[in-house]
Structures are given as structure tokens and as C-alpha cells.
Design an enzyme around this catalytic site. Structure first.
Site, PDB file in Angstrom:
ATOM      1  N   SER A 130       0.759  -1.325  -0.241  1.00  0.00           N
ATOM      2  CA  SER A 130      -0.160  -0.136   0.430  1.00  0.00           C
ATOM      3  C   SER A 130       0.975   1.277   0.040  1.00  0.00           C
ATOM      4  CB  SER A 130      -0.986   0.165   1.067  1.00  0.00           C
ATOM      5  OG  SER A 130      -1.588   1.182   1.610  1.00  0.00           O
ATOM      6  N   TYR A 158      -1.787   0.050   9.812  1.00  0.00           N
ATOM      7  CA  TYR A 158      -1.808  -0.833   8.995  1.00  0.00           C
ATOM      8  C   TYR A 158      -0.572  -0.416   7.710  1.00  0.00           C
ATOM      9  CZ  TYR A 158      -3.211  -0.946   4.003  1.00  0.00           C
ATOM     10  OH  TYR A 158      -3.839  -1.684   2.925  1.00  0.00           O
ATOM     11  N   LYS A 199       2.162  -3.580   6.686  1.00  0.00           N
ATOM     12  CA  LYS A 199       1.828  -3.534   4.860  1.00  0.00           C
ATOM     13  C   LYS A 199       3.558  -3.703   5.038  1.00  0.00           C
ATOM     14  CE  LYS A 199      -1.835  -4.872   3.095  1.00  0.00           C
ATOM     15  NZ  LYS A 199      -1.800  -5.867   2.422  1.00  0.00           N
TER      16      LYS A 199
END
Ligand code: UDP
Length: 333
Positions: free
Chosen positions: A121, A145, A149
Site C-alpha cells: 500500500s 496499517y 504492510k
């Protein structure tokens, strides 16, 4: 067979659809916590799709699936993907997204499966230092988040050095739209994303659309993102698989349109595209949101031969058709 973790979710299911067009045989591995069995059933009508209900956090599930099926490569989508939730419940993200991925790649190696395409991402970049963002931009995530990743990216690259595991890491920017025939689409409960939330108001399912902050350092004060069409994004996974087979080396690519739109601009384009007026209000900022993110995707274009073909208006129109279909409660095509 290609193992697709998270194949019952939004982006994973569109990648399956893209692979089915080229007659790939697919094995979907999904715990259905956020994905939907109706999506799997729709895909099963369109090609060779086997479904295995399993959870990445349970090594046993992974052992069984690798024992039972002949897996040649893996597309790894399965993950929690909400920035705000990750700020509130970081451990959930480290456990599912990081430990789940480590379980997966360990079992891949045990079974001598050495190709993986990983959904990463633009959240791994954090607050950008320059625009557009290329793959060399420093990675300093500002939410768990993105942190999770990034951790998986690092582990994949370590596993290449140590064990020869080859990965293509795809760093997505924002994603919009759905299948051109609306057989599958974006289906989150609750829905938190910008375009579906505006469209829910356009169809009167919701009353008022909330803009999360208009005091960012951008021309109109709202956050700028790069919205890439989900079918275009899905096609990049096929190219990544082909790249792994042909080149047998790890690499990293940004996937975006290279154009940024603010929340207010997206709002205006939605109103115009679906020809409907929507009530809106400005509310507080959402935790974990950087002000501006848009991609430099030159590398994916040059090396993978990828090009986003669909316009933002097409994505919005598709998402609108899908939203109306969802509201009829008829999810299986
Ligand atoms: N956003 C908003 N209202 C909403 C949903 C999102 O203002 O109801 C904003 C959000 O703060 C962000 C942008 O729209 O700046 C895109 O958010 P989304 O959740 O769609 O994707 P993300 O950037 O989190 O991946």
C-alpha cells in the site's frame, strides 16, 4: 493452481476475475470474516474456482490447503485494510496482516512454492516528502496499517535473500469501481470508503455525507488521493505473475493513475456522474490520514507493461450501478 488469499474480498475477487479471463485455475483461501461467500459463488460460475475456508492465523489451515492442492504461485490479498481501525486496534493488524503473512510464506517455502504477489500500500510511505510518489520514496508509515504492510515487505525481501522466495510487491493507491458487468463489487460492512459513502447518499441509503476535515494543507483543504480503477489494478496482478515466471526476481511497483483528486473534487464528480445532489457536512479529521498521496507509476508501465485504462467517471458509474444492485439484496450474478 494459483492460490488467492482474500479472494472473497474486494480487490482479491477482481484479480480472480481477471485471471479467469485467461483461464487460470484458482484456489481461493478466505476466512470470510470480511469477504463474502456470494462473491466466491459468482466467481465459481465464471471459471475454475475452488474455495477453501481458512484463516492465515491458523498454520493448520495453511498446511491442509498446501497438502490438498497443487499450488504453483500465490496472490496474497488477505488482510485487514482500514487505517482508522488500525489506529484503534493495532495488535489486530500486526497479528493478522504480519503474522498471517509469515505463516503463509513459511508454508510456501516448506512446499517449495516460491512466487508470491503481495498487496502492499501507499500507506507505507507515510506523509510524503515529494510528489508524485515513486518506489524510492522513503517509507515512514503514520499508522499501524501501513506499518504492518511495510513489515511484510521487509520480510519478503529477507526471505528472497535467505531462501530464494521471489515476490512482486504492489503498492496500491486508492481503488474504485467494480467489474464492468457488476457481477462483483466493493462490499464492506460497515462501508468506510469515500466513493461508496458518497454514492450511498446519492441513492438515499444514507442521509448525509461527512467530509473528514477541510483544514489540510491542500488547495481546497481536503485530502488528495489517487483513485485507480479496480479492474485496471486487478490486471496488474496477472502481469506481476507473468513477470515472476519470466524474470524470476523480486521487485516493487506503485499502482496508481498518477493524478490526485481531493475529497471535494471526488464529491463533485460523483454528483455530476450520477446526476444527483448529495447533502454533506464537514466533520473532524480521521485518525491516520496523510494529506496527499498520488503515485508515480512509471516503473509499472515500463517494466510490467501496465497502464490504467478506465477513467474515474467510469469507476464511479460502475460503483453506482453496484451500489444500486447491493440495495436490492441480490448479490449473486
Ligand atoms: N473520506 C471522507 N469521508 C468518508 C470516507 C472517506 O472524507 O466518508 C476521506 C478520507 O478521510 C480520505 C479519503 O476520503 O482522505 C479517502 O478515504 P478512503 O477511506 O476511501 O480510503 P483510504 O485513503 O483510507 O485508503
Amino acid at each position: 493452481m494459483i492460490l488467492v488469499t482474500g479472494g472473497a474480498g474486494y480487490i482479491g475477487s477482481h484479480a480472480v476475475l481477471s485471471l479467469l479471463k485467461d483461464n487460470y485455475e484458482i484456489l481461493i483461501f478466505d476466512n470470510l470474516e470480511r469477504g463474502h461467500i456470494e462473491t466466491v459463488e459468482t466467481l465459481q460460475k465464471l471459471g475454475k474456482v475452488t474455495f477453501f475456508k481458512g484463516d492465515l492465523r491458523k498454520a493448520d489451515d495453511l498446511e491442509r490447503v498446501f497438502k490438498q492442492y497443487n499450488i504453483e504461485s500465490v496472490l496474497h490479498f488477505a488482510a485487514f485494510a482500514l487505517v482508522e481501525e488500525s489506529v484503534k486496534e493495532p495488535f489486530k493488524y500486526y497479528k493478522n496482516n504480519v503474522l498471517g503473512s509469515v505463516n503463509l510464506i513459511n508454508i510456501m517455502l516448506k512446499n517449495n512454492v516460491k512466487n508470491i504477489v503481495f498487496s502492499s500500500s501507499c500507506a507505507t510511505y507515510g506523509e510524503p516528502k515529494y510528489f508524485p510518489i515513486d518506489e524510492k520514496h522513503p517509507q515512514k508509515p503514520i499508522n499501524p496499517y501501513g506499518e504492518a504492510k511495510l513489515e511484510v515487505e521487509k520480510i519478503l525481501l529477507e526471505y528472497d535473500k535467505l531462501y530464494g522466495l521471489k515476490s512482486v510487491i504492489l503498492r496500491y493507491f486508492n481503488v474504485a469501481g467494480c467489474d464492468e458487468y457488476c457481477r462483483i463489487g466493493e462490499w464492506h460492512e460497515p462501508e468506510t470508503h469515500l466513493i461508496p459513502n458518497i454514492l450511498k447518499c446519492a441513492t438515499n441509503k444514507e442521509k448525509i455525507f461527512k467530509i473528514y476535515g477541510d483544514d489540510y494543507n491542500t488547495p481546497d483543504g481536503t485530502c488528495i488521493r489517487d483513485y485507480v480503477n479496480v479492474e485496471d489494478l486487478a490486471d496488474a496482478h496477472k502481469l506481476a505473475l507473468e513477470y515472476l515466471k519470466k524474470e524470476n526476481k523480486s521487485d516493487i511497483f506503485n499502482l496508481g493513475t498518477e493524478k490526485g483528486n481531493s475529497v471535494k473534487e471526488i464529491f463533485d464528480i460523483c454528483e455530476k456522474t450520477v446526476n444527483s445532489k448529495v447533502n454533506r457536512e464537514i466533520t473532524h479529521r480521521r485518525a491516520g490520514d496523510p494529506a496527499i498521496l498520488y503515485a508515480d507509476s512509471a516503473k509499472a508501465k515500463k517494466i510490467l507493461g501496465w497502464k490504467p485504462n478506465r477513467t474515474l467517471e467510469e469507476s464511479i458509474q460502475r460503483a453506482f450501478e453496484w451500489e444500486k444492485k447491493m440495495q436490492t439484496g441480490n448479490y449473486i450474478s
